[in-house]
Design an enzyme around this catalytic site. Sequence first.
Site, PDB file in Angstrom:
ATOM      1  N   GLU A  37      44.997  24.523  33.643  1.00 22.59           N
ATOM      2  CA  GLU A  37      44.811  24.745  34.388  1.00 22.59           C
ATOM      3  C   GLU A  37      44.368  23.939  35.653  1.00 22.59           C
ATOM      4  OE1 GLU A  37      44.404  29.676  34.585  1.00 22.59           O
ATOM      5  OE2 GLU A  37      42.704  28.532  33.356  1.00 22.59           O
TER       6      GLU A  37
ATOM      7  N   TYR B 254      44.616  36.787  63.294  1.00 24.65           N
ATOM      8  CA  TYR B 254      45.634  36.143  61.913  1.00 24.65           C
ATOM      9  C   TYR B 254      45.673  35.088  61.606  1.00 24.65           C
ATOM     10  CZ  TYR B 254      49.965  37.678  63.889  1.00 24.65           C
ATOM     11  OH  TYR B 254      50.658  37.096  64.555  1.00 24.65           O
TER      12      TYR B 254
ATOM     13  N   ILE C  90      39.085  33.874  39.199  1.00 29.25           N
ATOM     14  CA  ILE C  90      39.750  34.196  40.040  1.00 29.25           C
ATOM     15  C   ILE C  90      38.382  35.361  40.930  1.00 29.25           C
ATOM     16  CG2 ILE C  90      42.239  33.530  39.790  1.00 29.25           C
ATOM     17  CD1 ILE C  90      42.511  35.944  39.183  1.00 29.25           C
ATOM     18  N   GLU C  91      38.248  35.863  40.106  1.00 33.29           N
ATOM     19  CA  GLU C  91      37.090  36.699  40.832  1.00 33.29           C
ATOM     20  C   GLU C  91      35.884  35.738  41.533  1.00 33.29           C
ATOM     21  OE1 GLU C  91      37.588  38.250  37.064  1.00 33.29           O
ATOM     22  OE2 GLU C  91      37.506  36.898  38.073  1.00 33.29           O
TER      23      GLU C  91
ATOM     24  N   LYS D 240      47.449  36.058  39.932  1.00 39.31           N
ATOM     25  CA  LYS D 240      48.271  34.959  39.243  1.00 39.31           C
ATOM     26  C   LYS D 240      48.634  35.301  38.452  1.00 39.31           C
ATOM     27  CE  LYS D 240      45.095  31.325  36.581  1.00 39.31           C
ATOM     28  NZ  LYS D 240      43.722  31.477  35.995  1.00 39.31           N
TER      29      LYS D 240
END
Length: 128
Positions: free
Chosen positions: A27, A59, A78-79, A105
Amino acid sequence: MAMPFTGDRIILKDLGFYGYHGLMLEEKALGQRFFIDLECGVDLSGPALTDSIGRTVSYADIYDVVKAAFDTRRMHLIEAVAQNIVDAIFQSFQDVNWIIIRVRKPEAPIAMVRGEAAIELHRQRPTA
């Protein structure tokens, strides 16, 4: 003074990024796709009544902050990616009162034929 809760929100959905976040060596070396869904709680009464861009959070500007936060730091989890984005949005936009963010993911290193791994954080602006 806190704005009254209206339930109004700005929504950005399915934002795609390529990044090198993760625990596995593959990764970190090869990278992978990530998708982000974001809801930002903002009182939209002003722009709804005035039709004025000066009365809202753009935005496009939120997207720029999300992209910079995603790209700037490599994370294991990812947290942590999601929390880094939340912190950047709260720092950049004082009118954002709460955030719901989902980081997905689809190529997580697990043996799945279809689907994706994801997390979702719900955060309110910290009070002083």
